[in-house]
Design a protein around this motif. Sequence first.
Motif, PDB file in Angstrom:
ATOM      1  N   MET A   1       0.857  -1.194   0.000  1.00 52.98           N
ATOM      2  CA  MET A   1       0.000   0.000   0.000  1.00 52.98           C
ATOM      3  C   MET A   1       0.889   1.238   0.000  1.00 52.98           C
ATOM      4  SD  MET A   1      -2.918   1.134   2.761  1.00 52.98           S
ATOM      5  CE  MET A   1      -3.890  -0.295   2.407  1.00 52.98           C
ATOM      6  N   SER A   2       0.601   2.192  -0.846  1.00 47.27           N
ATOM      7  CA  SER A   2       1.408   3.397  -0.911  1.00 47.27           C
ATOM      8  C   SER A   2       1.063   4.327   0.230  1.00 47.27           C
ATOM      9  CB  SER A   2       1.164   4.113  -2.247  1.00 47.27           C
ATOM     10  OG  SER A   2      -0.151   4.643  -2.284  1.00 47.27           O
ATOM     11  N   ALA A   3       2.009   5.240   0.507  1.00 47.78           N
ATOM     12  CA  ALA A   3       1.773   6.186   1.595  1.00 47.78           C
ATOM     13  C   ALA A   3       0.551   7.049   1.314  1.00 47.78           C
ATOM     14  CB  ALA A   3       3.018   7.054   1.786  1.00 47.78           C
ATOM     15  N   ALA A   4       0.314   7.349   0.038  1.00 45.65           N
ATOM     16  CA  ALA A   4      -0.804   8.224  -0.301  1.00 45.65           C
ATOM     17  C   ALA A   4      -2.148   7.602   0.026  1.00 45.65           C
ATOM     18  CB  ALA A   4      -0.745   8.570  -1.788  1.00 45.65           C
ATOM     19  N   SER A   5      -2.214   6.276   0.085  1.00 47.74           N
ATOM     20  CA  SER A   5      -3.499   5.608   0.321  1.00 47.74           C
ATOM     21  C   SER A   5      -3.760   5.314   1.788  1.00 47.74           C
ATOM     22  CB  SER A   5      -3.558   4.303  -0.465  1.00 47.74           C
ATOM     23  OG  SER A   5      -2.603   3.393   0.035  1.00 47.74           O
ATOM     24  N   ILE A   6      -2.828   5.677   2.665  1.00 44.15           N
ATOM     25  CA  ILE A   6      -2.981   5.399   4.088  1.00 44.15           C
ATOM     26  C   ILE A   6      -3.828   6.489   4.734  1.00 44.15           C
ATOM     27  CG2 ILE A   6      -1.741   5.151   6.267  1.00 44.15           C
ATOM     28  CD1 ILE A   6       0.603   4.059   4.661  1.00 44.15           C
ATOM     29  N   ARG A   7      -4.814   6.101   5.501  1.00 42.51           N
ATOM     30  CA  ARG A   7      -5.694   7.060   6.151  1.00 42.51           C
ATOM     31  C   ARG A   7      -4.936   7.840   7.227  1.00 42.51           C
ATOM     32  NH1 ARG A   7      -8.869   4.891   9.287  1.00 42.51           N
ATOM     33  NH2 ARG A   7      -8.409   2.685   9.131  1.00 42.51           N
ATOM     34  N   PRO A   8      -5.406   9.023   7.592  1.00 42.00           N
ATOM     35  CA  PRO A   8      -4.783   9.759   8.695  1.00 42.00           C
ATOM     36  C   PRO A   8      -4.805   8.922   9.972  1.00 42.00           C
ATOM     37  CG  PRO A   8      -6.353  11.134   7.484  1.00 42.00           C
ATOM     38  CD  PRO A   8      -6.524   9.748   6.981  1.00 42.00           C
ATOM     39  N   GLN A   9      -3.851   9.199  10.851  1.00 38.97           N
ATOM     40  CA  GLN A   9      -3.739   8.408  12.074  1.00 38.97           C
ATOM     41  C   GLN A   9      -4.920   8.686  12.994  1.00 38.97           C
ATOM     42  OE1 GLN A   9      -1.258   6.179  12.026  1.00 38.97           O
ATOM     43  NE2 GLN A   9      -1.026   7.049  10.001  1.00 38.97           N
ATOM     44  N   GLU A  10      -5.529   7.615  13.507  1.00 40.65           N
ATOM     45  CA  GLU A  10      -6.677   7.724  14.385  1.00 40.65           C
ATOM     46  C   GLU A  10      -6.482   6.756  15.539  1.00 40.65           C
ATOM     47  OE1 GLU A  10      -9.941   6.788  11.866  1.00 40.65           O
ATOM     48  OE2 GLU A  10      -9.419   8.268  10.357  1.00 40.65           O
ATOM     49  N   SER A  11      -7.567   6.107  15.935  1.00 38.46           N
ATOM     50  CA  SER A  11      -7.526   5.033  16.919  1.00 38.46           C
ATOM     51  C   SER A  11      -8.127   3.795  16.287  1.00 38.46           C
ATOM     52  CB  SER A  11      -8.324   5.412  18.176  1.00 38.46           C
ATOM     53  OG  SER A  11      -7.775   6.561  18.786  1.00 38.46           O
ATOM     54  N   VAL A  12      -7.702   2.646  16.775  1.00 40.71           N
ATOM     55  CA  VAL A  12      -8.202   1.386  16.241  1.00 40.71           C
ATOM     56  C   VAL A  12      -8.967   0.660  17.341  1.00 40.71           C
ATOM     57  CG1 VAL A  12      -7.553  -0.819  15.221  1.00 40.71           C
ATOM     58  CG2 VAL A  12      -6.286   1.262  14.620  1.00 40.71           C
ATOM     59  N   PRO A  13     -10.191   0.222  17.079  1.00 42.68           N
ATOM     60  CA  PRO A  13     -10.968  -0.469  18.126  1.00 42.68           C
ATOM     61  C   PRO A  13     -10.249  -1.702  18.637  1.00 42.68           C
ATOM     62  CG  PRO A  13     -12.359   0.118  16.255  1.00 42.68           C
ATOM     63  CD  PRO A  13     -10.946   0.379  15.830  1.00 42.68           C
ATOM     64  N   ARG A  14     -10.406  -1.944  19.937  1.00 39.55           N
ATOM     65  CA  ARG A  14      -9.946  -3.192  20.552  1.00 39.55           C
ATOM     66  C   ARG A  14     -11.202  -3.936  21.001  1.00 39.55           C
ATOM     67  NH1 ARG A  14      -6.440  -2.691  25.389  1.00 39.55           N
ATOM     68  NH2 ARG A  14      -7.774  -0.931  25.921  1.00 39.55           N
ATOM     69  N   PRO A  15     -11.785  -4.744  20.159  1.00 40.54           N
ATOM     70  CA  PRO A  15     -13.083  -5.342  20.486  1.00 40.54           C
ATOM     71  C   PRO A  15     -12.983  -6.364  21.608  1.00 40.54           C
ATOM     72  CG  PRO A  15     -12.225  -6.266  18.459  1.00 40.54           C
ATOM     73  CD  PRO A  15     -11.306  -5.142  18.827  1.00 40.54           C
ATOM     74  N   ASN A  16     -14.079  -6.534  22.306  1.00 42.41           N
ATOM     75  CA  ASN A  16     -14.206  -7.633  23.276  1.00 42.41           C
ATOM     76  C   ASN A  16     -15.575  -8.278  23.081  1.00 42.41           C
ATOM     77  OD1 ASN A  16     -15.563  -5.378  24.255  1.00 42.41           O
ATOM     78  ND2 ASN A  16     -15.119  -5.806  26.401  1.00 42.41           N
ATOM     79  N   PRO A  17     -15.738  -9.058  21.990  1.00 45.89           N
ATOM     80  CA  PRO A  17     -17.041  -9.665  21.706  1.00 45.89           C
ATOM     81  C   PRO A  17     -17.473 -10.615  22.816  1.00 45.89           C
ATOM     82  CG  PRO A  17     -15.313 -10.641  20.336  1.00 45.89           C
ATOM     83  CD  PRO A  17     -14.703  -9.466  21.026  1.00 45.89           C
ATOM     84  N   LYS A  18     -18.782 -10.669  23.014  1.00 47.24           N
ATOM     85  CA  LYS A  18     -19.346 -11.505  24.064  1.00 47.24           C
ATOM     86  C   LYS A  18     -19.935 -12.780  23.472  1.00 47.24           C
ATOM     87  CE  LYS A  18     -19.245  -7.263  25.997  1.00 47.24           C
ATOM     88  NZ  LYS A  18     -18.790  -6.050  25.271  1.00 47.24           N
ATOM     89  N   VAL A  19     -19.957 -13.825  24.285  1.00 45.14           N
ATOM     90  CA  VAL A  19     -20.642 -15.054  23.903  1.00 45.14           C
ATOM     91  C   VAL A  19     -22.127 -14.748  23.729  1.00 45.14           C
ATOM     92  CG1 VAL A  19     -21.247 -17.387  24.623  1.00 45.14           C
ATOM     93  CG2 VAL A  19     -18.954 -16.491  25.076  1.00 45.14           C
ATOM     94  N   ASN A  20     -22.698 -15.291  22.673  1.00 41.66           N
ATOM     95  CA  ASN A  20     -24.097 -15.024  22.366  1.00 41.66           C
ATOM     96  C   ASN A  20     -24.913 -16.288  22.586  1.00 41.66           C
ATOM     97  OD1 ASN A  20     -26.562 -14.828  20.524  1.00 41.66           O
ATOM     98  ND2 ASN A  20     -25.733 -12.760  20.367  1.00 41.66           N
ATOM     99  N   VAL A  21     -25.896 -16.206  23.449  1.00 42.85           N
ATOM    100  CA  VAL A  21     -26.790 -17.324  23.730  1.00 42.85           C
ATOM    101  C   VAL A  21     -28.219 -16.867  23.456  1.00 42.85           C
ATOM    102  CG1 VAL A  21     -27.654 -18.949  25.461  1.00 42.85           C
ATOM    103  CG2 VAL A  21     -25.245 -18.273  25.482  1.00 42.85           C
ATOM    104  N   GLY A  22     -28.834 -17.469  22.445  1.00 40.55           N
ATOM    105  CA  GLY A  22     -30.215 -17.121  22.124  1.00 40.55           C
ATOM    106  C   GLY A  22     -30.395 -15.682  21.722  1.00 40.55           C
ATOM    107  N   GLY A  23     -29.389 -15.121  21.043  1.00 42.03           N
ATOM    108  CA  GLY A  23     -29.478 -13.741  20.597  1.00 42.03           C
ATOM    109  C   GLY A  23     -29.152 -12.717  21.653  1.00 42.03           C
ATOM    110  N   ARG A  24     -28.649 -13.160  22.792  1.00 45.96           N
ATOM    111  CA  ARG A  24     -28.345 -12.240  23.897  1.00 45.96           C
ATOM    112  C   ARG A  24     -26.894 -12.411  24.325  1.00 45.96           C
ATOM    113  NH1 ARG A  24     -28.636 -12.766  29.553  1.00 45.96           N
ATOM    114  NH2 ARG A  24     -29.304 -14.931  29.272  1.00 45.96           N
ATOM    115  N   ALA A  25     -26.200 -11.283  24.476  1.00 45.76           N
ATOM    116  CA  ALA A  25     -24.819 -11.326  24.957  1.00 45.76           C
ATOM    117  C   ALA A  25     -24.811 -11.739  26.417  1.00 45.76           C
ATOM    118  CB  ALA A  25     -24.159  -9.961  24.790  1.00 45.76           C
ATOM    119  N   VAL A  26     -23.945 -12.705  26.753  1.00 41.54           N
ATOM    120  CA  VAL A  26     -23.881 -13.196  28.127  1.00 41.54           C
ATOM    121  C   VAL A  26     -22.448 -13.098  28.630  1.00 41.54           C
ATOM    122  CG1 VAL A  26     -25.818 -14.776  27.807  1.00 41.54           C
ATOM    123  CG2 VAL A  26     -23.482 -15.596  27.443  1.00 41.54           C
ATOM    124  N   THR A  27     -22.332 -13.030  29.941  1.00 40.12           N
ATOM    125  CA  THR A  27     -21.036 -13.049  30.608  1.00 40.12           C
ATOM    126  C   THR A  27     -21.009 -14.263  31.516  1.00 40.12           C
ATOM    127  OG1 THR A  27     -20.895 -10.628  30.587  1.00 40.12           O
ATOM    128  CG2 THR A  27     -19.480 -11.800  32.147  1.00 40.12           C
TER     129      THR A  27
END
Length: 667
Positions: A1-27
């Motif tokens: 990828m060329s430098a010209a195509s790199i987006r400006p510096q931002e932040s990148v998400p650090r996801p923490n997906p949850k286990v899904n049981v019956g359509g509901r996020a559970v812990t």
Amino acid sequence: MSAASIRPQESVPRPNPKVNVGGRAVTWVGANFWSRKGGPLMWRGIDPDLLHAELRVLKDHGLTMTRSFLYWPDAMPEPDRLDGEVLRRFETFLDLHTELGMQTVPTFIVGHMSGENWDPSWRAGRDLYADTWMVARQAWFAREVTRRFAEHPAVAGWLISNEMPIYGGAGQSAIVSSWAELMVQAVRAGGGTQPVSIGDGAWGIEVTGKDNGFSVRGLAQITDFVGPHVYPMETDVVRQHLKAAFICELASVGQRPVVLEEFGLTTDFASDENAAHYYRQVLHLTLLAGATGWIGWNNTDFDNLVEQDPYRHHPFELHFGLTRVDGSAKPQLLEMRDFAAVLEAVDLAGCQRRAAQTALVVPVYLETAEPLTVEEAERTYVFRCLEQAYLACREADMPPGMARERDGIADGYRLYLVPSVKALTAPTWLRLRDLARSGATIYASYGAGEVEFQRGPWWTASEEIFGVLHRLIYGLNDPVEEDVVELRFEQDLGPIDAGDVLRFRAAGGVNARTRMPVETVGAEVIARDQAGRVALTRHRLGKGAAILSAYPIEYFAAARGNANPDDSPRLYAALADVAGVERPVTVDDPAVLVDALVHESGRELVWLVSESAEERLVTPQLQDAATLVPLGGGDPVAEVRLPAYGVQVFELRPADHTVRVMTDGKA
């Protein structure tokens, strides 16, 4: 990828997906479960009243689930027959969960347990992964058990095995993945719609650097969550406490929820006080590292089973319990109770981790069998250097994201760290060059690796990127003979002033305890060592910069015990300042770690975690006149007092904070 195509510096998400049981996020907050009547042999004759009491004490301390085990020799005594009485007893166990408002995750192939492998008599040494008849019998077992219990409200999910790499051994990835896929299909064929995973421990190459055939990436394609099993043995308390967190970060490669499926300790190896410290640290630090489920090992001690295997020959396995053999709570269970209360107070289902502006570059050599590389030495070296850099990031209050070379180094970070690196692929070095040109700050420290094979930097475009020429002699290295390496600063670097000195104790083997001799050809010298040699340089490159350390300072710390904290957090904090990395809350003490979760309502929850055996008093520095308020309410705090290895949680309130009315439990 060329430098010209790199987006400006931002932040990148650090996801923490949850286990899904019956359509509901559970812990999931629970315990691996064997009754103290029988341990692995419990299905030969259960005591429902005892089971109720054992589950009740967990429930009363905030635990909502268990992981349970169908001991394979008893559940399937013949290759085409299940033991009906065992399954009826297991159904009673499930009914007790429902009665108490709890759930469980049944595990099928057990298999390995607590230091012993337990074969059904009819296996007769057949290969568990490649023998088609044997695979079919395992799939039949999983399908028929699932068919019987899939509709039971107590079943929260399914696990195929318990630590299968110990029981079945390592295998070829293609064969192991095929076995796993057939087993998952068997659960689905039996009507199981709940989340399913393998139960292998997440010990695959992407997490450990050791190829056992159980690829975390590969298995994530057919499962619903990843389940690390982590029992570290370390020489440094910070590494010990953060090991599970680092493993969780690496295990997220599969982009699946990370459940700490097994963790814990035997109190034969730790005092009650230190056991509590360990549980507290692991729970909170893995939460901040993206885990969204915790299942401790295990629910009870087994002092009454000293004559029974595996406890007879592994007596320390008697005392991994959250409760004593009389049912009373051990300090570890109290820590899980308190942790569960914090999760409820912050509403974890509505939380995400704060996005990262710093990235740790994960070399492809950790997780793929590149041609003519020395697997154990090279990958172990990469793991240890990355881990040490991760600790330094945490101590500098800038938890990083993971930029994996195999996936292509993502843009969007302000600071890229390449610690004590021997090798990246050639395109990645050019990618880092382009990221610097676009405005990022790149930091790399030299590393020669721990083996003689092609010892030297597998780098390219070093002059262009770092503005230096190396002065290496072919076939030789430049050993570090000093006990302590000093970086004496000739220029300011963020909060480090000219004249300041950072010190690093040298350590490691003859191949890796080395430096890169360089001369500058465009870079500026930021620091020299005590002998006047160039030690730290900065090369301004386009809109950004590339900073080079001639010393493998992360490796030095990784190679010795009691290393943390050293001066690395000061250097990393300076790099963050130079790169413009935002750190909304910081403390000056590297023994106190800071991290945050952000709730969907806009609330920001801040953790302060002490890595000190002594009480610490710290003054958090906050941006933009914000304030810290204790979780649950109270007056803003200016100072925070943390007991030994203590944890405190706050809400970060901006200067313009106004009181919001609570509606349906949310602000």
